[in-house]
Write a protein that holds these residues in place. Structure first.
Motif, mmCIF file in Angstrom:
data_model
loop_
_atom_site.group_PDB
_atom_site.id
_atom_site.type_symbol
_atom_site.label_atom_id
_atom_site.label_comp_id
_atom_site.label_asym_id
_atom_site.label_seq_id
_atom_site.Cartn_x
_atom_site.Cartn_y
_atom_site.Cartn_z
ATOM 1 N N ILE A 106 35.815 -7.483 59.875
ATOM 2 C CA ILE A 106 34.467 -7.412 59.308
ATOM 3 C C ILE A 106 34.475 -8.311 58.075
ATOM 4 O O ILE A 106 35.112 -8.000 57.074
ATOM 5 C CB ILE A 106 34.093 -5.966 58.924
ATOM 6 N N GLU A 107 33.789 -9.425 58.174
ATOM 7 C CA GLU A 107 33.762 -10.410 57.092
ATOM 8 C C GLU A 107 32.629 -10.073 56.116
ATOM 9 O O GLU A 107 31.455 -10.275 56.420
ATOM 10 C CB GLU A 107 33.552 -11.809 57.657
ATOM 11 N N VAL A 108 32.994 -9.556 54.959
ATOM 12 C CA VAL A 108 32.028 -9.195 53.919
ATOM 13 C C VAL A 108 32.576 -9.707 52.597
ATOM 14 O O VAL A 108 33.748 -9.501 52.287
ATOM 15 C CB VAL A 108 31.823 -7.666 53.834
ATOM 16 N N ALA A 109 31.737 -10.339 51.806
ATOM 17 C CA ALA A 109 32.157 -10.814 50.490
ATOM 18 C C ALA A 109 32.185 -9.641 49.508
ATOM 19 O O ALA A 109 31.424 -8.680 49.642
ATOM 20 C CB ALA A 109 31.202 -11.882 49.993
ATOM 21 N N TYR A 110 33.063 -9.725 48.521
ATOM 22 C CA TYR A 110 33.171 -8.640 47.555
ATOM 23 C C TYR A 110 31.879 -8.482 46.750
ATOM 24 O O TYR A 110 31.531 -7.386 46.314
ATOM 25 C CB TYR A 110 34.368 -8.836 46.621
ATOM 26 N N GLU A 111 31.149 -9.571 46.569
ATOM 27 C CA GLU A 111 29.879 -9.494 45.839
ATOM 28 C C GLU A 111 28.846 -8.700 46.641
ATOM 29 O O GLU A 111 28.046 -7.950 46.069
ATOM 30 C CB GLU A 111 29.357 -10.902 45.556
ATOM 31 N N THR A 112 28.885 -8.813 47.947
ATOM 32 C CA THR A 112 28.004 -8.017 48.799
ATOM 33 C C THR A 112 28.361 -6.542 48.689
ATOM 34 O O THR A 112 27.478 -5.681 48.616
ATOM 35 C CB THR A 112 28.128 -8.474 50.265
ATOM 36 N N ILE A 113 29.651 -6.243 48.659
ATOM 37 C CA ILE A 113 30.099 -4.851 48.497
ATOM 38 C C ILE A 113 29.619 -4.304 47.161
ATOM 39 O O ILE A 113 29.172 -3.156 47.067
ATOM 40 C CB ILE A 113 31.633 -4.773 48.626
ATOM 41 N N ARG A 114 29.679 -5.117 46.120
ATOM 42 C CA ARG A 114 29.200 -4.687 44.805
ATOM 43 C C ARG A 114 27.711 -4.353 44.857
ATOM 44 O O ARG A 114 27.271 -3.338 44.319
ATOM 45 C CB ARG A 114 29.452 -5.769 43.752
ATOM 46 N N ARG A 115 26.938 -5.201 45.528
ATOM 47 C CA ARG A 115 25.492 -4.940 45.639
ATOM 48 C C ARG A 115 25.212 -3.675 46.432
ATOM 49 O O ARG A 115 24.333 -2.900 46.074
ATOM 50 C CB ARG A 115 24.801 -6.133 46.303
ATOM 51 N N ASP B 5 13.695 2.970 55.971
ATOM 52 C CA ASP B 5 15.146 2.953 56.109
ATOM 53 C C ASP B 5 15.726 2.126 54.968
ATOM 54 O O ASP B 5 15.388 0.950 54.824
ATOM 55 C CB ASP B 5 15.518 2.346 57.455
ATOM 56 N N PRO B 6 16.612 2.690 54.144
ATOM 57 C CA PRO B 6 17.172 1.907 53.035
ATOM 58 C C PRO B 6 18.061 0.761 53.505
ATOM 59 O O PRO B 6 18.306 -0.179 52.770
ATOM 60 C CB PRO B 6 17.974 2.932 52.231
ATOM 61 N N HIS B 7 18.533 0.824 54.760
ATOM 62 C CA HIS B 7 19.396 -0.227 55.286
ATOM 63 C C HIS B 7 18.602 -1.308 56.024
ATOM 64 O O HIS B 7 19.190 -2.191 56.632
ATOM 65 C CB HIS B 7 20.437 0.388 56.228
ATOM 66 N N TYR B 8 17.290 -1.218 55.982
ATOM 67 C CA TYR B 8 16.443 -2.187 56.670
ATOM 68 C C TYR B 8 16.662 -3.586 56.100
ATOM 69 O O TYR B 8 16.811 -3.763 54.894
ATOM 70 C CB TYR B 8 14.971 -1.780 56.513
ATOM 71 N N ARG B 9 16.715 -4.559 56.970
ATOM 72 C CA ARG B 9 16.889 -5.971 56.634
ATOM 73 C C ARG B 9 18.263 -6.298 56.049
ATOM 74 O O ARG B 9 18.419 -7.244 55.291
ATOM 75 C CB ARG B 9 15.793 -6.465 55.707
ATOM 76 N N HIS B 10 19.251 -5.490 56.378
ATOM 77 C CA HIS B 10 20.627 -5.805 56.020
ATOM 78 C C HIS B 10 21.313 -6.366 57.261
ATOM 79 O O HIS B 10 21.011 -5.972 58.382
ATOM 80 C CB HIS B 10 21.379 -4.559 55.535
ATOM 81 N N ARG B 11 22.251 -7.259 57.036
ATOM 82 C CA ARG B 11 22.928 -7.930 58.141
ATOM 83 C C ARG B 11 23.835 -6.969 58.897
ATOM 84 O O ARG B 11 23.987 -7.064 60.108
ATOM 85 C CB ARG B 11 23.746 -9.089 57.585
ATOM 86 N N ASP C 218 26.205 2.205 59.359
ATOM 87 C CA ASP C 218 27.492 2.905 59.309
ATOM 88 C C ASP C 218 28.573 2.074 58.619
ATOM 89 O O ASP C 218 29.431 2.623 57.917
ATOM 90 C CB ASP C 218 27.937 3.348 60.701
ATOM 91 N N ILE C 219 28.532 0.761 58.758
ATOM 92 C CA ILE C 219 29.503 -0.091 58.049
ATOM 93 C C ILE C 219 29.212 -0.084 56.557
ATOM 94 O O ILE C 219 30.129 0.017 55.728
ATOM 95 C CB ILE C 219 29.483 -1.523 58.616
ATOM 96 N N ILE C 220 27.952 -0.158 56.191
ATOM 97 C CA ILE C 220 27.587 -0.116 54.769
ATOM 98 C C ILE C 220 27.994 1.226 54.162
ATOM 99 O O ILE C 220 28.592 1.277 53.080
ATOM 100 C CB ILE C 220 26.081 -0.374 54.595
ATOM 101 N N SER C 221 27.721 2.303 54.860
ATOM 102 C CA SER C 221 28.078 3.632 54.363
ATOM 103 C C SER C 221 29.584 3.783 54.217
ATOM 104 O O SER C 221 30.072 4.340 53.230
ATOM 105 C CB SER C 221 27.544 4.710 55.292
ATOM 106 N N HIS C 222 30.323 3.292 55.200
ATOM 107 C CA HIS C 222 31.787 3.379 55.129
ATOM 108 C C HIS C 222 32.329 2.563 53.958
ATOM 109 O O HIS C 222 33.256 2.989 53.271
ATOM 110 C CB HIS C 222 32.402 2.901 56.443
ATOM 111 N N THR C 223 31.744 1.412 53.725
ATOM 112 C CA THR C 223 32.178 0.564 52.618
ATOM 113 C C THR C 223 31.926 1.236 51.279
ATOM 114 O O THR C 223 32.805 1.267 50.411
ATOM 115 C CB THR C 223 31.442 -0.788 52.673
#
Length: 106
Positions: A44-53, A6-12, A16-21
């Motif tokens: 949903i508290e996410v830093a812009y640097e996390t979104i970039r990654r 799973d590419p989303h494994y070990r993400h906080r 579906d939130i990652i995909s939507h972002t």
């Protein structure tokens, strides 16, 4: 037998939130900070640097999925032609139409 990783494994955050972002960033002309603010409005508290990654990591799979969903043109094409009059001047207009569009026009 190994399961597909799973590419989303070990993400906080859930997948579906990652995909939507990633979808928000790549679909609309938004900056990472704009996406961060939009997610903050939804609590949903996410830093812009996390979104970039996330965009850097998942953009290729996102684009691949979109390409697969895109309709493919048919193997038969038709020529649609017509004479139209614009401001009293007659023009010849033509376009190439694939078989799917041709069936819906008929």
């Amino acid at each position: 037998m190994k399961r597909a990783s799973d590419p989303h494994y070990r993400h906080r955050f859930p997948a579906d939130i990652i995909s939507h972002t990633v979808w928000l960033y790549h679909t609309f002309c938004l900056s990472f900070r704009d996406v961060e603010l939009m997610l903050a409005e939804r609590s949903i508290e996410v830093a812009y640097e996390t979104i970039r990654r996330w965009c850097r990591k998942f953009a290729q799979t996102f684009a691949t999925r979109l390409r697969r969903r895109r309709p493919r043109p048919g193997d038969r094409w038709h020529l649609d032609e017509v004479f139209i009059r614009i401001n009293g001047v007659q023009h010849y207009l033509w376009r190439a139409v694939d078989q799917e569009a041709w069936c819906s026009m008929s």
